[in-house]
Design an enzyme around this catalytic site. Structure first.
Site, PDB file in Angstrom:
ATOM      1  N   HIS A 117      -0.751   3.143   4.036  1.00 21.25           N
ATOM      2  CA  HIS A 117      -1.338   3.786   2.852  1.00 21.25           C
ATOM      3  C   HIS A 117      -1.765   2.725   1.859  1.00 21.25           C
ATOM      4  CE1 HIS A 117      -1.825   6.434  -0.603  1.00 21.25           C
ATOM      5  NE2 HIS A 117      -1.973   7.375   0.311  1.00 21.25           N
ATOM      6  N   ASP A 122       0.211  12.546   6.698  1.00 22.03           N
ATOM      7  CA  ASP A 122      -0.442  13.120   7.879  1.00 22.03           C
ATOM      8  C   ASP A 122       0.366  12.965   9.158  1.00 22.03           C
ATOM      9  OD1 ASP A 122      -2.852  14.006   6.610  1.00 22.03           O
ATOM     10  OD2 ASP A 122      -3.402  11.904   6.391  1.00 22.03           O
TER      11      ASP A 122
HETATM   12  N1  CMC Z   1      -1.993   0.702  12.253  1.00 19.50           N
HETATM   13  C1  CMC Z   1      -2.106  -0.624  12.462  1.00 19.50           C
HETATM   14  N2  CMC Z   1      -2.444  -1.511  11.514  1.00 19.50           N
HETATM   15  C2  CMC Z   1      -2.702  -1.027  10.294  1.00 19.50           C
HETATM   16  C3  CMC Z   1      -2.599   0.340   9.996  1.00 19.50           C
HETATM   17  C4  CMC Z   1      -2.229   1.208  11.031  1.00 19.50           C
HETATM   18  N3  CMC Z   1      -2.129   2.527  10.813  1.00 19.50           N
HETATM   19  N4  CMC Z   1      -2.906   0.546   8.699  1.00 19.50           N
HETATM   20  C5  CMC Z   1      -3.190  -0.666   8.187  1.00 19.50           C
HETATM   21  N5  CMC Z   1      -3.054  -1.617   9.156  1.00 19.50           N
HETATM   22  C6  CMC Z   1      -3.262  -3.061   8.986  1.00 19.50           C
HETATM   23  C7  CMC Z   1      -4.744  -3.380   9.053  1.00 19.50           C
HETATM   24  O1  CMC Z   1      -5.152  -3.681  10.373  1.00 19.50           O
HETATM   25  C8  CMC Z   1      -4.843  -4.553   8.125  1.00 19.50           C
HETATM   26  O2  CMC Z   1      -4.488  -5.721   8.839  1.00 19.50           O
HETATM   27  P1  CMC Z   1      -5.219  -7.134   8.544  1.00 19.50           P
HETATM   28  O3  CMC Z   1      -5.002  -7.418   7.092  1.00 19.50           O
HETATM   29  O4  CMC Z   1      -4.510  -8.089   9.455  1.00 19.50           O
HETATM   30  O5  CMC Z   1      -6.660  -6.945   8.894  1.00 19.50           O
HETATM   31  C9  CMC Z   1      -3.775  -4.300   7.065  1.00 19.50           C
HETATM   32  O6  CMC Z   1      -2.838  -3.405   7.674  1.00 19.50           O
HETATM   33  C10 CMC Z   1      -4.312  -3.643   5.803  1.00 19.50           C
HETATM   34  O7  CMC Z   1      -5.099  -2.518   6.208  1.00 19.50           O
HETATM   35  P2  CMC Z   1      -6.291  -1.957   5.345  1.00 19.50           P
HETATM   36  O8  CMC Z   1      -7.127  -1.075   6.201  1.00 19.50           O
HETATM   37  O9  CMC Z   1      -6.975  -3.085   4.640  1.00 19.50           O
HETATM   38  O10 CMC Z   1      -5.478  -1.118   4.259  1.00 19.50           O
HETATM   39  P3  CMC Z   1      -6.089  -0.048   3.293  1.00 19.50           P
HETATM   40  O11 CMC Z   1      -5.187   0.071   2.143  1.00 19.50           O
HETATM   41  O12 CMC Z   1      -7.511  -0.374   3.033  1.00 19.50           O
HETATM   42  O13 CMC Z   1      -6.095   1.290   4.200  1.00 19.50           O
HETATM   43  C11 CMC Z   1      -5.325   3.198   5.353  1.00 19.50           C
HETATM   44  C12 CMC Z   1      -5.133   2.266   4.145  1.00 19.50           C
HETATM   45  C13 CMC Z   1      -4.543   4.476   5.126  1.00 19.50           C
HETATM   46  C14 CMC Z   1      -6.812   3.553   5.488  1.00 19.50           C
HETATM   47  C15 CMC Z   1      -4.823   2.484   6.642  1.00 19.50           C
HETATM   48  O14 CMC Z   1      -3.446   2.223   6.537  1.00 19.50           O
HETATM   49  C16 CMC Z   1      -5.114   3.293   7.915  1.00 19.50           C
HETATM   50  O15 CMC Z   1      -6.204   3.167   8.475  1.00 19.50           O
HETATM   51  N6  CMC Z   1      -4.136   4.122   8.389  1.00 19.50           N
HETATM   52  C17 CMC Z   1      -4.374   5.008   9.521  1.00 19.50           C
HETATM   53  C18 CMC Z   1      -5.151   6.263   9.074  1.00 19.50           C
HETATM   54  C19 CMC Z   1      -4.295   7.203   8.264  1.00 19.50           C
HETATM   55  O16 CMC Z   1      -3.170   7.528   8.611  1.00 19.50           O
HETATM   56  N7  CMC Z   1      -4.863   7.693   7.157  1.00 19.50           N
HETATM   57  C20 CMC Z   1      -4.202   8.675   6.275  1.00 19.50           C
HETATM   58  C21 CMC Z   1      -3.870   8.071   4.941  1.00 19.50           C
HETATM   59  S1  CMC Z   1      -2.766   9.062   3.932  1.00 19.50           S
HETATM   60  C22 CMC Z   1      -3.552  10.559   3.590  1.00 19.50           C
HETATM   61  C23 CMC Z   1      -4.966  10.473   3.159  1.00 19.50           C
HETATM   62  O17 CMC Z   1      -5.410   9.595   2.438  1.00 19.50           O
HETATM   63  O18 CMC Z   1      -5.680  11.386   3.520  1.00 19.50           O
END
Ligand code: CMC
Length: 391
Positions: free
Chosen positions: A268, A325
């Site tokens: 998140h 989720d």
């Molecule tokens: N699995 C594996 N690695 C992950 C994940 C994951 N679920 N989430 C983040 N990372 C890693 C990502 O690869 C990145 O690594 P690096 O810095 O080495 O490239 C690091 O963590 C930071 O990720 P980010 O995408 O820059 O983080 P963010 O704050 O921009 O994104 C997020 C947050 C929720 C989009 C992301 O954690 C994600 O894609 N999660 C899976 C999708 C998900 O469950 N979404 C629902 C979110 S909660 C409810 C909502 O908002 O609707």
């Protein structure tokens, strides 16, 4: 000017002043108008929580009664809208239908939205009709007759009745199912400046009508990294189940930087600890499945996957915990909601939050149209070359 700050994904930008929702991502705290979400999940209803978010305080008994009457009065949708629903191809995703139909409400209810009274009407209309439209799109996608809302039923029961009532089998109101739906919607009701709420505020900042702003929010929510994650989680768990239950492989894949796969329902932007909503949702999975005497192999896989992930140095270092989720889809499956309707369920839940945020932005004395700048990195001045002289 040289003062533009580059902030991809607006991770460090406070785009507004808000008094609606408080989040502490380090401690895992979430409060609506100051009230912890845990207390609302235990004692409140979705209708009451909607009132709280939109009006800034809990309603009195009389205010809640009047709010219910208004929601009932506006729950029918214009009969002509049925034609639109019927003409979407059967395989259409319900989120696309919902966003289009919410935008279409402006054509059916074109009243101005300038006085407080008109705005209140529009808000109530949306809250009442979105639930009807969601159930309608589901019924039509199954080739069923549409079930109309019933004035004698409360908000959640009414929705369940419109979804699951068939001419031969009236929907049985299992109290645990009704409560699970209340809590599911309460937990989704607002989450400060997330992607879809930002879409509502940005689109609304051009002073577009509320329906169009909400329709933009629904489109933003559809994405698998945002609200679409609840569908993506169940698809991921089902795939693991079909492949023999090797959840450890999913954890390994998520860590592999050459593999685009992410563990859906994990991570998140704000929470760097367990999402407080996921804690409630996980317990609700256990309680609901026990009450319904329903075994879901996906719940076992989810729990095992969580256990392995939370011990893994990658997930520990990146602060990746289950988010709302991760377990919510299992609750929806137990209720009988089809997978492609999961994100619609999220949208119904988030609606009061979007409305509250839109209202707050409209009343904001600091209001300005959303118009960020950029750091330009394209070509410097270059000149037009006539087509016959291009190489
Ligand atoms: N699995 C594996 N690695 C992950 C994940 C994951 N679920 N989430 C983040 N990372 C890693 C990502 O690869 C990145 O690594 P690096 O810095 O080495 O490239 C690091 O963590 C930071 O990720 P980010 O995408 O820059 O983080 P963010 O704050 O921009 O994104 C997020 C947050 C929720 C989009 C992301 O954690 C994600 O894609 N999660 C899976 C999708 C998900 O469950 N979404 C629902 C979110 S909660 C409810 C909502 O908002 O609707």
């Amino acid at each position: 000017t040289g003062l533009i700050t580059y902030d991809p994904g607006f991770a460090n930008t406070g785009a507004c002043l808000s008094s609606i929702t408080f989040m502490d991502g380090e401690k895992g705290i979430l409060r609506y108008r100051g009230i912890p979400v845990e207390e609302l999940a235990e004692h409140s209803t979705f209708k009451e929580t909607s009132y709280l978010l939109i009006n800034g305080r809990l309603p009195s008994q009389e205010e809640l009664r009047n709010f219910s009457i208004m929601l009932n009065d506006h729950s029918l949708v214009h009969e002509d809208m049925k034609t639109f629903f019927q003409n979407f191809p059967r395989a259409s995703h319900p989120m696309g239908i919902l966003s289009a139909m919410v935008n279409a409400l402006r054509s059916f209810y074109p009243e101005l939205q300038t006085t407080e009274e008109e705005i209140n009407f529009t808000v109530t209309r949306l809250l009442a009709k979105v639930r009807t439209m969601a159930a309608m799109s589901y019924k039509i996608s199954r080739g069923h007759t549409v079930v109309y809302p019933r004035p004698d039923l409360a908000y959640c029961e009414n929705f369940l009745n419109m979804m699951f009532h068939t001419p031969v089998k009236p929907y049985a109101f299992v109290p645990e199912v009704v409560r699970a739906l209340e809590v599911f919607w309460i937990l989704h009701a607002d989450h400060e400046q997330n992607c879809s709420t930002t879409a509502v505020r940005v689109v609304g900042s051009g002073r577009v009508n509320l329906y169009a702003a909400i329709s933009a929010g629904i489109s933003a929510l559809w994405g698998p990294l945002h609200g679409g994650a609840n569908q993506a989680v169940v698809e991921m768990l089902s795939q693991i189940h079909r492949d023999g239950g090797d959840y450890k492989r999913a954890v390994e894949r998520a860590k592999d930087k050459n593999d685009p796969f992410r563990l859906m329902g994990f991570g998140h932007r704000v929470y760097k600890t367990y999402d407080p909503r996921a804690k409630i949702m996980k317990k609700m999975c256990d309680d609901l499945l026990a009450a319904l005497d329903f075994q879901d192999p996906l719940l076992d896989i989810a729990k095992e996957l969580e256990e392995v992930a939370l011990k893994d140095p990658y997930f520990i270092d990146y602060n990746l915990y289950p988010n709302v989720d991760f377990y919510s889809g299992i609750v929806l499956r137990a209720i009988g909601i089809p997978t492609n309707m999961f994100t619609v369920m999220f949208a119904i839940g988030r609606l009061p939050g979007w409305i509250a945020q839109w209202k707050e932005s409209m009343d904001d004395p600091q209001w300005r149209i959303s118009r960020p700048r950029q750091i330009y990195k394209g070509p410097t001045e270059t000149h037009y070359v006539p087509i016959d002289q291009r190489g």
